[in-house]
Design a protein around this motif. Structure first.
Motif, PDB file in Angstrom:
ATOM      1  N   GLY A 174       0.825  -1.201   0.000  1.00 46.08           N
ATOM      2  CA  GLY A 174       0.000   0.000   0.000  1.00 46.08           C
ATOM      3  C   GLY A 174       0.860   1.251   0.000  1.00 46.08           C
ATOM      4  O   GLY A 174       2.079   1.173   0.174  1.00 46.08           O
ATOM      5  N   PRO A 175       0.238   2.432  -0.148  1.00 40.61           N
ATOM      6  CA  PRO A 175       0.996   3.684  -0.205  1.00 40.61           C
ATOM      7  C   PRO A 175       1.784   3.955   1.075  1.00 40.61           C
ATOM      8  O   PRO A 175       2.784   4.671   1.051  1.00 40.61           O
ATOM      9  N   ASP A 176       1.343   3.394   2.199  1.00 39.49           N
ATOM     10  CA  ASP A 176       2.085   3.593   3.455  1.00 39.49           C
ATOM     11  C   ASP A 176       2.791   2.308   3.880  1.00 39.49           C
ATOM     12  O   ASP A 176       2.983   2.066   5.076  1.00 39.49           O
ATOM     13  N   GLY A 177       3.137   1.490   2.892  1.00 44.26           N
ATOM     14  CA  GLY A 177       3.892   0.278   3.195  1.00 44.26           C
ATOM     15  C   GLY A 177       3.042  -0.867   3.735  1.00 44.26           C
ATOM     16  O   GLY A 177       3.589  -1.858   4.225  1.00 44.26           O
ATOM     17  N   GLU A 178       1.717  -0.753   3.643  1.00 37.57           N
ATOM     18  CA  GLU A 178       0.857  -1.825   4.151  1.00 37.57           C
ATOM     19  C   GLU A 178       1.086  -3.101   3.345  1.00 37.57           C
ATOM     20  O   GLU A 178       1.171  -3.055   2.116  1.00 37.57           O
ATOM     21  N   LEU A 179       1.171  -4.222   4.017  1.00 38.59           N
ATOM     22  CA  LEU A 179       1.267  -5.497   3.310  1.00 38.59           C
ATOM     23  C   LEU A 179       0.769  -6.623   4.207  1.00 38.59           C
ATOM     24  O   LEU A 179       0.490  -6.407   5.383  1.00 38.59           O
ATOM     25  N   GLY A 180       0.628  -7.795   3.613  1.00 38.48           N
ATOM     26  CA  GLY A 180       0.126  -8.942   4.375  1.00 38.48           C
ATOM     27  C   GLY A 180      -1.384  -8.868   4.518  1.00 38.48           C
ATOM     28  O   GLY A 180      -2.085  -8.527   3.567  1.00 38.48           O
ATOM     29  N   ILE A 181      -1.872  -9.157   5.694  1.00 40.46           N
ATOM     30  CA  ILE A 181      -3.321  -9.086   5.918  1.00 40.46           C
ATOM     31  C   ILE A 181      -3.654  -7.655   6.358  1.00 40.46           C
ATOM     32  O   ILE A 181      -3.238  -7.202   7.410  1.00 40.46           O
ATOM     33  N   VAL A 182      -4.387  -6.962   5.510  1.00 40.21           N
ATOM     34  CA  VAL A 182      -4.670  -5.533   5.733  1.00 40.21           C
ATOM     35  C   VAL A 182      -6.113  -5.383   6.225  1.00 40.21           C
ATOM     36  O   VAL A 182      -7.031  -5.939   5.620  1.00 40.21           O
ATOM     37  N   PRO A 183      -6.337  -4.633   7.309  1.00 40.91           N
ATOM     38  CA  PRO A 183      -7.717  -4.403   7.755  1.00 40.91           C
ATOM     39  C   PRO A 183      -8.455  -3.484   6.781  1.00 40.91           C
ATOM     40  O   PRO A 183      -7.906  -2.456   6.373  1.00 40.91           O
ATOM     41  N   ALA A 184      -9.682  -3.870   6.401  1.00 40.45           N
ATOM     42  CA  ALA A 184     -10.487  -3.016   5.513  1.00 40.45           C
ATOM     43  C   ALA A 184     -11.160  -1.936   6.355  1.00 40.45           C
ATOM     44  O   ALA A 184     -11.603  -2.206   7.470  1.00 40.45           O
TER      45      ALA A 184
END
Ligand code: GLU
Length: 300
Positions: A174-184
């Motif tokens: 994601g734009p802020d480095g989100e990866l793996g299991i991401v909360p919606a």
């Protein structure tokens, strides 16, 4: 079952380097995994989409060396499927008509902002500020019968009520480095538009219906759509559709760091081609080596 990928451009302009990067990533992923690549034409906005842009998409992708399965799915030919999904959400009591024009919405937002900041969605647009949800059934019928235009909105609070803990699997970043299991976090979008009086669908609704109907297992697309995945996961869950994995990729930017637009001149594929750039040159420009060398994740 082989994995299924899709590239889903809107024919409202000519393709640029950002599209080339996304299409090539999808193509390479399909090749590397023995998967299938579908092409979907997202042409529900009849006011902005044009047949010559669509023809140019086929030509530019073929020139890049990308092969896709046919027939190509054109969203404008599938309105009945989106209408059926909309009716399903309506039957759950989650859809209401809102009659404010864009100008009225802007006025309502300005009035609310006089009292302090008004929340914005992840794209920076103000959340729906109106009260249409609380109109009586009689009032709704009266307005619809009067011929007033309206948007059909999702009652986000009601939709989220029973859906705590929704997530998605992020294979990219994601734009802020989100990866793996991401909360919606669909609530960040407020009461999104699902359809309009004249068009029984919207980007969010058609994309989830199509990804499910086409059996897409991995959605590879730009980070500008990362937060939209929250809405997509919500709609998939409400409609009982399967959950694909998501792989959001970094965006190609111009020298000033801006996202490329459809009228991006020197980064347009047609311009680059007529200036003598080869398909291999396009791969280099977006930071992808030859297919056989695999996929690099970070464009220059
Ligand atoms: N049609 C969208 C666009 O051109 C892409 C939709 C998606 O990949 O989910 O930006």
């Amino acid at each position: 079952m082989p994995p299924v990928f899709r590239f889903a451009p809107s024919p409202n302009g000519f393709l640029h380097l950002g599209h080339a990067y996304s299409a090539l990533l999808n193509f390479d992923r399909a090749r590397e995994t023995g998967g299938r690549l579908l092409l979907r034409i997202e042409d529900i906005d009849a006011t902005r989409c044009r047949p010559d842009y669509e023809a140019a998409i086929y030509e530019d992708l073929a020139w890049l060396g990308i092969a896709w399965e046919t027939p190509v799915r054109r969203q404008s030919e599938h309105l009945a499927e989106y209408r059926a999904a909309l009716e399903k959400l309506s039957a759950l009591g989650l859809v209401y008509p809102a009659f404010e024009s864009r100008a009225e919405i802007a006025r309502l937002v300005a009035a609310r902002e006089a009292d302090g900041p008004w929340s914005r969605d992840p794209d920076g647009a103000p959340l729906y500020p109106g009260h249409a949800k609380s109109l009586s059934a009689d009032e709704r019928t009266r307005l619809i019968d009067s011929g007033a235009p309206y948007a059909l909105r999702l009652d986000m609070a009601a939709a989220c009520q029973h859906l705590a803990g929704l997530t998605w699997q992020e294979l990219g970043e994601g734009p802020d480095g989100e990866l793996g299991i991401v909360p919606a976090r669909p609530e960040a979008w407020g009461d999104v538009i699902l359809a309009r009086k004249e068009t029984p669908t919207s980007y969010h609704l058609s994309v989830v219906v199509d990804d499910a109907l086409q059996g897409v297992s991995e959605v590879v697309r730009g980070q500008d759509l990362f937060h939209a995945s929250s809405v997509h996961r919500l709609l998939q869950t409400l409609l009982g559709l399967p959950e694909p994995a998501y792989r959001h990729h970094a965006l190609i930017r111009d020298e000033a760091g801006r996202k490329l637009s459809k009228s991006s001149g020197s980064t347009g594929l047609r311009e680059l081609r007529s200036a003598g750039t080869s398909p291999a040159g396009i791969r280099q420009l977006v930071g992808l080596d030859q297919v056989s060398l695999g996929v690099s994740k970070t464009p220059p």
